[in-house]
Design a protein around this motif. Sequence first.
Motif, short mmCIF file in Angstrom:
data_model
loop_
_atom_site.label_atom_id
_atom_site.label_comp_id
_atom_site.label_asym_id
_atom_site.label_seq_id
_atom_site.Cartn_x
_atom_site.Cartn_y
_atom_site.Cartn_z
N GLY A 266 78.93 32.23 9.99
CA GLY A 266 78.30 31.30 10.93
C GLY A 266 77.74 32.09 12.08
N ARG A 267 78.65 32.56 12.96
CA ARG A 267 78.21 33.25 14.17
C ARG A 267 77.31 34.45 13.87
NH1 ARG A 267 78.75 37.62 16.63
NH2 ARG A 267 80.30 38.36 15.16
N GLY B 119 87.32 30.97 12.27
CA GLY B 119 85.93 30.99 12.76
C GLY B 119 85.84 31.24 14.26
N SER B 120 84.71 31.83 14.64
CA SER B 120 84.49 32.19 16.05
C SER B 120 84.49 30.97 16.96
CB SER B 120 83.16 32.92 16.17
OG SER B 120 82.13 32.08 15.69
N GLU C 209 87.91 20.14 17.28
CA GLU C 209 88.57 21.33 16.71
C GLU C 209 87.61 22.52 16.75
OE1 GLU C 209 90.92 20.96 13.11
OE2 GLU C 209 91.31 18.85 13.54
N ARG D 187 84.21 15.66 8.33
CA ARG D 187 84.80 16.97 8.01
C ARG D 187 86.21 17.08 8.58
NH1 ARG D 187 84.99 22.70 9.16
NH2 ARG D 187 84.23 23.84 7.34
N TYR D 188 86.41 16.44 9.73
CA TYR D 188 87.72 16.53 10.40
C TYR D 188 88.49 15.21 10.31
CZ TYR D 188 85.94 20.95 11.75
OH TYR D 188 85.44 22.23 11.67
N THR E 197 90.99 24.97 15.62
CA THR E 197 91.98 24.29 14.79
C THR E 197 93.38 24.89 14.95
OG1 THR E 197 90.35 23.60 13.18
CG2 THR E 197 92.60 23.79 12.37
N GLY F 240 85.27 34.01 10.60
CA GLY F 240 86.12 35.02 11.22
C GLY F 240 85.59 36.44 11.14
N GLY G 47 80.62 24.66 16.90
CA GLY G 47 81.48 24.30 15.77
C GLY G 47 81.10 22.93 15.25
N MET G 48 81.26 22.73 13.94
CA MET G 48 81.01 21.41 13.38
C MET G 48 82.09 20.44 13.85
SD MET G 48 78.23 21.46 11.65
CE MET G 48 78.08 20.39 10.21
N GLY G 49 83.19 20.98 14.37
CA GLY G 49 84.25 20.13 14.91
C GLY G 49 84.23 20.11 16.43
N ASP H 252 85.45 32.44 4.21
CA ASP H 252 84.63 31.70 5.17
C ASP H 252 85.13 31.85 6.60
OD1 ASP H 252 83.12 29.90 6.57
OD2 ASP H 252 84.02 28.11 5.67
N CYS I 291 86.12 28.07 16.13
CA CYS I 291 87.20 27.17 15.70
C CYS I 291 88.32 27.12 16.73
CB CYS I 291 87.83 27.65 14.41
SG CYS I 291 86.69 27.80 13.06
N TYR J 86 75.08 27.94 19.42
CA TYR J 86 75.94 27.95 18.23
C TYR J 86 77.14 27.06 18.55
CZ TYR J 86 78.97 29.66 14.48
OH TYR J 86 79.80 29.75 13.38
P1 XMP Z 1 82.22 32.15 12.01
O1 XMP Z 1 83.39 32.98 12.45
O2 XMP Z 1 81.38 32.84 11.01
O3 XMP Z 1 82.87 30.88 11.26
O4 XMP Z 1 81.45 31.65 13.16
C1 XMP Z 1 82.10 29.92 10.59
C2 XMP Z 1 82.99 28.94 9.85
O5 XMP Z 1 83.84 28.22 10.75
C3 XMP Z 1 84.15 26.93 10.20
N1 XMP Z 1 83.86 25.94 11.22
C4 XMP Z 1 84.79 25.40 12.03
N2 XMP Z 1 86.13 25.50 12.02
N3 XMP Z 1 86.22 24.09 13.90
C5 XMP Z 1 86.87 24.83 12.97
O6 XMP Z 1 88.10 24.90 12.97
C6 XMP Z 1 84.88 23.92 13.96
O7 XMP Z 1 84.35 23.24 14.82
C7 XMP Z 1 84.12 24.61 12.96
N4 XMP Z 1 82.80 24.64 12.67
C8 XMP Z 1 82.68 25.46 11.61
C9 XMP Z 1 83.30 26.75 8.96
O8 XMP Z 1 84.14 26.95 7.85
C10 XMP Z 1 82.24 27.84 9.12
O9 XMP Z 1 81.70 28.26 7.90
#
Ligand code: XMP
Length: 500
Positions: free
Chosen positions: A371-372, A312-313, A427, A413-414, A317, A350, A397-399, A348, A315, A395
């Motif tokens: 997401g992005r 993910g953009s 993350e 989630r984490y 992790t 990237g 990250g949920m992490g 899901d 992420c 925008y």
């Molecule tokens: P894109 O690339 O579309 O990715 O922005 C969205 C997806 O990224 C995941 N996600 C996360 N993964 N840390 C992570 O490692 C985060 O904080 C985080 N937030 C979301 C999730 O699967 C989402 O659909």
Amino acid sequence: MGKKEFFASMKSQGVALTYNDVRLKTSFSAVMPDKVSLNSKFSRHVDLKIPVVSAAMDTVTEYELAIELAILGGLGIIHKNLSPALQAQHVARVKRFLNGLIEHPVTVFADETVAQVLKMKEEKKYAFDVFPVVNRAGALVGILTENDVDFCTNTQEKVSEVMTKTILSSPKGTGIDEAYAIMLREKKKVLPLISKEGRICGMYAFSDLKRIKTEKLSAYNLDAKGRLLVGAAIGVHEDASERLKHLTLAQVDVVVIDTAHGDSLGVIETVKEVKRRYPRLDVVAGNISEPESAKRLVDAGVDGIKVGQGPGSICTTRIIAGVGCPQLTAIYHCAEIARTKQVPLCADGGLSYSGDIPIAIGAGADNVMMGRMLAGVKEAPGEVVFRDGRQWKSYRGMGSLGAMQAHKGSRDRYQQKDGAKDSIIPEGVEGLVPYQGELKEVITQYIGGLRRGMGYVGAESINALQHKADFHRISSAGQQESHPHNIIITKESPNYPGIL
Ligand code: XMP
């Protein structure tokens, strides 16, 4: 060399690939891009009319985006940084959208001033201008229309002095067709429904009904009862069980056990438990990136799997924990397993451009989650902000630190403890994405890109793309050649923004 040999050869070299490492091979084609079928699945019983699903993130999917995306043929997954009751309310709003009936219209009191009403409208950010007026006993006594307010010269006047007193209403239980006919005939923008006791018990708005009656519902992603489809994220164990009580009452169509590590005991036990207690509810689980993980989830009884650990953009992790598999290889090998039991696979995260959609599907995905690529649209949660002369939306990250500090859903989630807000290990990151305007325009470009890709490959359906696709591995020089080069772009293209 076909796709199978391509991935086998990569595997034998210990190489894992992602979107930017490949392009699809073109092939003889008699397929017209605008004639391809985009029907696919998110889970065993939840169909898609376009293979696009919105991420369960608090800056992406709440009811507004889920409604618009289902109207366009896709699916929204309501995030879980909401209390179970509030999350279920978002689901219910999507499910009720095509009913057309506003069950609890916002009313104002006859003895309020116009200024008070305007203040309330501003504070609550209501986008509508018509309010039924009730007295303190709850009986409907008038309608405050946009005209009533526009022609009011003294906002200290009482609502009762400026409101429209001749009310057209209908009895409780009036259906959409009848209501639409009445409003057309009488040229009225709203039609309140009245109980025997004279209380307002619902309302129709002409703009809603006109849309329902005149738009082509065939493109909408609907359940068997003609309601928009919607999904919701859940956690594991008690979180899942608490949320499911609310979500099933709200008639959710599919739940996604949304974790950063789907191949874990908690997820597998939760899949089994949810399937035991709610055998008719589709359960998707994730995220994973290894075929052995796909096998364990499929064996546990999932109706869909979600692939993507760290692409993910937002992420971090892979950087913080040092784990994960580049997305294309993860999709291909997990899809090989999922296909054996007809379990749909969601790719899901990237994705950067529309061209990554046919690549993901070509590698074996049934749909993509974004997401992005959706976070900047009008319908995503959050306000537009101005910076450096441009419009942006948040925008995160949920992490990310912000999301984890603020919400238990993110911490779960984490797998991070509730009491440990000061020792959170993020993350993900928080940031801004360019404002993109309406979802409809954005999806037109994404789906247009997918259709073009299918045309070049000669694939008339999603299934055909999955089978026919083959890849070239490209070098960094090839990647550079793929993008515009040796030119200063003077005009941004709607599907190739200058900044991402
Ligand atoms: P894109 O690339 O579309 O990715 O922005 C969205 C997806 O990224 C995941 N996600 C996360 N993964 N840390 C992570 O490692 C985060 O904080 C985080 N937030 C979301 C999730 O699967 C989402 O659909």
